[in-house]
Design a protein around this motif. Structure first.
Motif: not given
Length: 260
Positions: A165-194
């Protein structure tokens, strides 16, 4: 806890934007040992912390997965990945859970299949600490490191199920995630690159070194990324297929290592 207190908490959580304020209130009340502890938990929820991190656990595939602050919260959609892996594995299988986070996927597979030889890996120290609480208690082993790096070399060519279950959210889409994910989960678990496929590409590139003949690699991805993921799997010697679950809004790509 009296009814007035419960109603007050529900109102506070609704004002904070919690859609399921009633359910969350009941859960917070049941988990708080004292009124002071409850107040602290409610304040954290009002501030946007994920409910699961506040209470310290999440229900995943019917089991209680312990959770640390700042660690990625297992999503319900990922239960579909577990279902797909369960259909392909057997008791006693060698299972590697890459990007394991809390270890929820591996733990759920072990519960469903019975005993498996389980190895879980994550690069985030906080996640590894959490996974050790969930995985070692069922006989699994947990390693800290980058993808395949810490896996014992004795497993090369022997893994029956490799799940990521690798990170697969495009970097530019991180800002559209819910606030609790953006602010309180490790970015390495979310950001899948460009394009969101950086880590999935690395997983697929080396999968053939570890999978047994007829073994399977399973990854979670999005519908819009499924075709690209299939192409990546095929280029790396895996026979790909895609599975979707509309109810969970879940997509899994499965790659099978050709048999000898």
């Amino acid at each position: 806890m009296n009814d007035e207190t419960e109603k007050c908490i529900i109102t506070r959580l609704r004002s904070a934007g919690c859609v399921f304020a009633e359910d969350e209130t009941r859960l917070l009340i049941s988990e708080a040992g004292t009124p002071d502890a409850l107040e602290a938990m409610v304040e954290r929820r009002e501030a946007g912390f994920p409910l699961e991190q506040i209470i310290g656990w999440v229900n995943f595939c019917g089991i209680r997965i312990e959770l640390e602050p700042d660690v990625f919260v297992p999503r319900r959609r990922t239960e579909f990945l577990v279902q797909q892996a369960t259909a392909l594995a057997m008791p006693g299988a060698i299972v590697v859970d890459l990007c394991c986070g809390t270890g929820a996927v591996g733990a759920a597979l072990a519960k469903t299949l019975g005993w498996i030889e389980l190895y879980a890996i994550d690069i985030d120290p906080a996640a590894v600490k959490c996974a050790r609480r969930n995985v070692t208690s069922i006989g699994g082993k947990v390693y800290e490191g980058d993808l395949y790096d810490p896996i014992p070399t004795k497993l090369r060519g022997r893994v029956d199920v490799l799940v990521a279950n690798a990170p697969y959210v495009p970097t530019e889409s991180i800002k559209f995630l819910p606030q609790d994910a953006r602010k309180h989960e490790a970015m390495v678990a979310l950001d899948g690159g460009v394009d969101g496929l950086d880590v999935l590409l690395r997983v697929a590139t080396d999968a053939a070194l570890w999978l047994a003949p007829g073994g399977h690699l399973l990854v979670e991805t999005s519908r819009r990324q499924a075709l690209q993921t299939i192409e990546i799997f095929a280029k790396n010697g895996l026979i790909p297929q895609v599975a979707n679950n509309d109810e969970l809004d879940a997509t899994a790509v499965i790659g099978t290592m050709p048999s000898l």
